[in-house]
Write a protein that holds these residues in place. Structure first.
Motif, PDB file in Angstrom:
ATOM      1  N   TYR A  43      41.628  43.635  37.216  1.00  0.00           N
ATOM      2  CA  TYR A  43      40.413  44.219  37.777  1.00  0.00           C
ATOM      3  C   TYR A  43      40.056  45.492  37.025  1.00  0.00           C
ATOM      4  CZ  TYR A  43      43.332  47.762  40.065  1.00  0.00           C
ATOM      5  OH  TYR A  43      44.208  48.789  40.305  1.00  0.00           O
ATOM      6  N   HIS A  51      36.236  45.325  40.756  1.00  0.00           N
ATOM      7  CA  HIS A  51      35.689  44.162  40.055  1.00  0.00           C
ATOM      8  C   HIS A  51      36.872  43.316  39.573  1.00  0.00           C
ATOM      9  CE1 HIS A  51      31.836  46.399  39.764  1.00  0.00           C
ATOM     10  NE2 HIS A  51      32.628  47.436  39.546  1.00  0.00           N
ATOM     11  N   VAL A  71      45.234  37.272  44.640  1.00  0.00           N
ATOM     12  CA  VAL A  71      43.899  37.659  45.098  1.00  0.00           C
ATOM     13  C   VAL A  71      43.962  38.214  46.520  1.00  0.00           C
ATOM     14  CG1 VAL A  71      41.576  36.805  45.602  1.00  0.00           C
ATOM     15  CG2 VAL A  71      42.732  36.117  43.493  1.00  0.00           C
ATOM     16  N   ILE A  85      34.726  44.175  46.985  1.00  0.00           N
ATOM     17  CA  ILE A  85      35.218  43.337  45.887  1.00  0.00           C
ATOM     18  C   ILE A  85      34.014  42.725  45.182  1.00  0.00           C
ATOM     19  CG2 ILE A  85      36.398  41.170  45.319  1.00  0.00           C
ATOM     20  CD1 ILE A  85      38.508  43.054  46.009  1.00  0.00           C
ATOM     21  N   PRO A  87      33.541  39.757  42.881  1.00  0.00           N
ATOM     22  CA  PRO A  87      34.315  38.610  42.372  1.00  0.00           C
ATOM     23  C   PRO A  87      33.761  38.093  41.044  1.00  0.00           C
ATOM     24  CG  PRO A  87      32.847  37.880  44.111  1.00  0.00           C
ATOM     25  CD  PRO A  87      32.645  39.368  43.964  1.00  0.00           C
ATOM     26  N   CYS A  89      35.444  36.951  38.508  1.00  0.00           N
ATOM     27  CA  CYS A  89      36.205  35.740  38.167  1.00  0.00           C
ATOM     28  C   CYS A  89      35.782  34.583  39.078  1.00  0.00           C
ATOM     29  CB  CYS A  89      37.686  36.039  38.348  1.00  0.00           C
ATOM     30  SG  CYS A  89      38.781  34.626  38.275  1.00  0.00           S
ATOM     31  N   VAL A  92      38.084  33.897  42.019  1.00  0.00           N
ATOM     32  CA  VAL A  92      37.955  34.854  43.122  1.00  0.00           C
ATOM     33  C   VAL A  92      36.715  34.528  43.955  1.00  0.00           C
ATOM     34  CG1 VAL A  92      37.775  37.294  43.741  1.00  0.00           C
ATOM     35  CG2 VAL A  92      39.200  36.600  41.811  1.00  0.00           C
ATOM     36  N   ARG A  93      35.617  34.110  43.300  1.00  0.00           N
ATOM     37  CA  ARG A  93      34.421  33.691  44.045  1.00  0.00           C
ATOM     38  C   ARG A  93      34.753  32.511  44.946  1.00  0.00           C
ATOM     39  NH1 ARG A  93      31.938  34.841  39.121  1.00  0.00           N
ATOM     40  NH2 ARG A  93      31.838  32.640  38.529  1.00  0.00           N
ATOM     41  N   TYR A  95      37.731  31.648  46.087  1.00  0.00           N
ATOM     42  CA  TYR A  95      38.657  32.125  47.116  1.00  0.00           C
ATOM     43  C   TYR A  95      37.875  32.791  48.247  1.00  0.00           C
ATOM     44  CZ  TYR A  95      42.491  34.692  49.303  1.00  0.00           C
ATOM     45  OH  TYR A  95      43.385  35.202  50.214  1.00  0.00           O
ATOM     46  N   ALA A  96      36.907  33.638  47.891  1.00  0.00           N
ATOM     47  CA  ALA A  96      36.110  34.340  48.900  1.00  0.00           C
ATOM     48  C   ALA A  96      35.299  33.350  49.740  1.00  0.00           C
ATOM     49  CB  ALA A  96      35.199  35.360  48.227  1.00  0.00           C
ATOM     50  N   VAL A 106      33.038  41.543  50.324  1.00  0.00           N
ATOM     51  CA  VAL A 106      32.536  40.970  49.076  1.00  0.00           C
ATOM     52  C   VAL A 106      31.180  41.585  48.760  1.00  0.00           C
ATOM     53  CG1 VAL A 106      31.850  38.856  47.885  1.00  0.00           C
ATOM     54  CG2 VAL A 106      33.807  38.832  49.443  1.00  0.00           C
TER      55      VAL A 106
END
Length: 109
Positions: A43, A51, A71, A85, A87, A89, A92-93, A95-96, A106
């Motif tokens: 990040y 980020h 994450v 956050i 995201p 990556c 990560v998007r 995951y969210a 987010v």
């Protein structure tokens, strides 16, 4: 790197595998050394925002929930520090999206 900046979290992967996750603030990443492979969630920070730019898990370790645990540790840190956050990556998007309870942390696109 000074040890005072590093924090360890014990997390459990999808298959019940427990491994230590370390926040390496010096290198701006959450990391776990598993079976000799360094797994990371990288990040960079700006005021009020973390980020998350990259997650990396060796192919031999995929499917064990390691990236998710990294994450999750990043989100826990962000929440504790009152950070949003971003995201960056794609992992990560995704995951969210799978964790709607995280949406308040987010950053809106």
């Amino acid at each position: 790197a000074p040890r005072a900046q590093n924090r360890r979290h014990d997390d459990s992967g999808a298959h019940g595998m427990s491994f230590p996750i370390e926040h390496d603030a010096t290198h701006h990443r959450f990391q776990a050394l598993i079976e000799g492979h360094l797994c990371v969630a990288d990040y960079h920070a700006s005021p009020g925002v973390m980020h998350i730019t990259h997650t990396g898990v060796h192919t031999s370790l995929e499917g064990r929930g390691i990236a998710a645990a990294l994450v999750a540790a990043a989100f826990a840190h962000a929440k504790a520090q009152s950070l949003k956050i971003d995201p960056v990556c794609s992992y990560v998007r995704a995951y969210a999206r799978r964790h709607p309870e995280l949406q308040p942390w987010v950053l809106a696109a």
